[in-house]
Design a protein around this motif. Structure first.
Motif: not given
Length: 178
Positions: A24-27, A30-35, A149-153
């Motif tokens: 939830n903080e960085g990805l 790309m994906y929304s994630c539920s528990m 990771q920085l390039q993705t951000a």
């Protein structure tokens, strides 16, 4: 989702809550994630032998830490070294724009104004992530993992800026068509 979890577990063992927080903080671009989606992916990864679980009592609470196995590392390595698939680059929200002509003009304007506001908020968050990433990367010049990771951000930030511009033009055109 499975590959994201494997990649995060390559960095360190984590609980399911730590996985959700990190996604939830960085990805989340790309994906929304539920528990539930994380739990389903964890179950599948455990069944395939790609991860293992270690139960630890910490501060009187039972915590399950997940760790990638050698089989999981091999699976992840195969995936990360495979070609990038352009067919998976989809934006399901565009289907709403495609059919927005069925909505009333006032509703269209409000929906797009709200979406632009949400994009601006996300862009601001990504800008801060990028600033922090640049600082961390400059301190760790030889770390390829941090670099990508920085390039993705930065991609996410640039994408949000593009979307803000595109939706702003759309809004201007809608308002201009009386």
């Amino acid at each position: 989702m499975e590959n994201i979890i494997l990649g995060l577990l390559l960095l360190q063992s984590r609980t399911i809550y730590q996985l959700q927080k990190r996604i939830n903080e960085g990805l989340n671009l790309m994906y929304s994630c539920s528990m539930g989606s994380i739990q389903a992916a964890i179950k599948k990864l455990l069944q395939n032998g790609y991860i293992s679980v270690n139960e630890i009592i910490e501060n009187g609470k039972l915590k399950k830490f997940y760790t990638i196995t050698n089989s999981g590392k091999n699976y992840f390595t195969t995936w990360v070294n495979s070609p990038i698939d352009i067919s998976t680059n989809k934006n399901p929200e565009l289907s709403k724009i495609y059919f927005l002509g069925f909505a009333e003009k006032e509703t269209r304007i409000k929906l797009i104004e709200n979406h632009i506001a949400d994009l601006k908020n996300l862009c601001s968050v990504l800008n801060e992530v990028c600033k922090e990433g640049v600082k961390i990367s400059s301190e760790n010049k030889n770390n390829d993992i941090l670099y990508f990771q920085l390039q993705t951000a930065m991609y996410g930030y640039d994408l949000m800026k593009f979307n803000i511009e595109w939706y702003s033009r759309l809004l201007k055109n809608i308002k201009g068509n009386n």
